[in-house]
Design an enzyme around this catalytic site. Sequence first.
Site, PDB file in Angstrom:
ATOM      1  N   ASP A   1     -18.077 -73.583 -16.520  1.00  0.00           N
ATOM      2  CA  ASP A   1     -16.791 -74.016 -16.782  1.00  0.00           C
ATOM      3  C   ASP A   1     -16.579 -75.255 -17.325  1.00  0.00           C
ATOM      4  O   ASP A   1     -16.946 -76.547 -17.056  1.00  0.00           O
ATOM      5  CB  ASP A   1     -15.964 -74.193 -15.385  1.00  0.00           C
ATOM      6  CG  ASP A   1     -15.716 -72.488 -14.947  1.00  0.00           C
ATOM      7  OD1 ASP A   1     -15.847 -71.762 -15.743  1.00  0.00           O
ATOM      8  OD2 ASP A   1     -15.669 -72.505 -13.407  1.00  0.00           O
TER       9      ASP A   1
ATOM     10  N   ARG B   1      -7.641 -70.218  -9.118  1.00  0.00           N
ATOM     11  CA  ARG B   1      -8.757 -70.907  -9.260  1.00  0.00           C
ATOM     12  C   ARG B   1      -8.273 -72.355  -9.078  1.00  0.00           C
ATOM     13  O   ARG B   1      -7.552 -72.916  -9.798  1.00  0.00           O
ATOM     14  CB  ARG B   1      -9.683 -70.622 -10.488  1.00  0.00           C
ATOM     15  CG  ARG B   1     -11.035 -71.286 -10.450  1.00  0.00           C
ATOM     16  CD  ARG B   1     -11.873 -70.998 -11.576  1.00  0.00           C
ATOM     17  NE  ARG B   1     -11.985 -72.087 -12.420  1.00  0.00           N
ATOM     18  CZ  ARG B   1     -12.099 -72.152 -13.833  1.00  0.00           C
ATOM     19  NH1 ARG B   1     -12.619 -71.134 -14.313  1.00  0.00           N
ATOM     20  NH2 ARG B   1     -11.845 -73.317 -14.509  1.00  0.00           N
TER      21      ARG B   1
ATOM     22  N   HIS C   1     -22.043 -68.565 -14.777  1.00  0.00           N
ATOM     23  CA  HIS C   1     -21.347 -67.219 -13.956  1.00  0.00           C
ATOM     24  C   HIS C   1     -20.798 -66.607 -15.396  1.00  0.00           C
ATOM     25  O   HIS C   1     -20.656 -66.872 -16.456  1.00  0.00           O
ATOM     26  CB  HIS C   1     -20.290 -67.704 -13.286  1.00  0.00           C
ATOM     27  CG  HIS C   1     -19.076 -68.278 -13.644  1.00  0.00           C
ATOM     28  ND1 HIS C   1     -19.202 -69.846 -13.901  1.00  0.00           N
ATOM     29  CD2 HIS C   1     -18.105 -67.956 -14.001  1.00  0.00           C
ATOM     30  CE1 HIS C   1     -18.170 -70.356 -14.120  1.00  0.00           C
ATOM     31  NE2 HIS C   1     -17.279 -69.078 -14.232  1.00  0.00           N
TER      32      HIS C   1
ATOM     33  N   HIS D   1     -21.397 -68.720 -18.894  1.00  0.00           N
ATOM     34  CA  HIS D   1     -20.777 -69.924 -19.362  1.00  0.00           C
ATOM     35  C   HIS D   1     -20.926 -70.951 -17.939  1.00  0.00           C
ATOM     36  O   HIS D   1     -21.021 -70.354 -16.702  1.00  0.00           O
ATOM     37  CB  HIS D   1     -19.351 -70.175 -19.761  1.00  0.00           C
ATOM     38  CG  HIS D   1     -18.509 -69.626 -18.870  1.00  0.00           C
ATOM     39  ND1 HIS D   1     -18.320 -68.269 -18.483  1.00  0.00           N
ATOM     40  CD2 HIS D   1     -17.315 -70.022 -18.142  1.00  0.00           C
ATOM     41  CE1 HIS D   1     -17.546 -68.178 -17.710  1.00  0.00           C
ATOM     42  NE2 HIS D   1     -16.777 -69.268 -17.435  1.00  0.00           N
TER      43      HIS D   1
END
Length: 292
Positions: free
Chosen positions: A121, A283, A268, A119
């Site tokens: 993000d 994150r 990723h 995907h």
Amino acid sequence: MSSLRSFDGPRIKARYEPGQPYETIRLDRMTPVIGAEISGVDLAAPTNRQMDEIHRALAEHLVIFFRDQRMTQDQHLEFGRRFGELHLHPAAPHEPGHPELMVIKADENSKRANGEGWHSDVSCDEEPPMGSILYIKECPPAGGDTLFASMYAAHDALSDRMKAYLDGLVAEHSGEHVYRGMYANEGVGDKPRYPRAEHPVLRTHPVTGRRALYVNRGFTTRILGIPRDESDAILGYLYEHMENPLFQCRFRWQPNSVAFWDNRCAQHRAMWDYWPHRRYGNRVTVKGERPV
């Protein structure tokens, strides 16, 4: 590769040419098409010149990695802000008092891990994130790698006929099937509306000027303006094509490692092969622009 355009991020107003040597950081490429590991910099207190070169390294290599980093939560946030305004995730848990600081955690009690499929993000946002900065503080003794794939390379490997067919097509990206139930699980109540957006199947990177595929298994639901069966067939082909190992690099995590990837040109996938061990980190995500 075309020349890089000017960077307009905070404190960065310079023009770079690809392939020039780096003066304030050390860089080791991971593959010919994607990924580089950077050393010689403390992300808790990088100099302005190092920031210039980190910007350039991200543009040239799509995802960059750092080992042996020690950042507080505030320093992690500050590093992200040096690339732009920070993005708020629509569903993920965050650290208390820091809504911009996502918690990334999986352990023996987890039913799933974040990012198991390929995907980009939050591509379901109308202005999807520019980049994501993942700081892993605790990782399993083995496993838990993250794979990254170049959507430049995936685009360039398409036939001219396929590029011509895809040029101008628009795809729907939806967050409902991903996030349904997650709002309630976080204790903020389910929401009647989930993120949804329409983006070009082929997008142009605003810094490099290169074209990239911009559909993904995680969020893309259909290509608009064509029959559903045709959309399903084309998306199925593109997903298999872009997951070719020739377009990929793989990062093996160690404690206190950082990965910074450009969501505009890279996808990723996080491997969840370490149960029942624990993986934990934070994150920070940087806002992006509407894809064109």
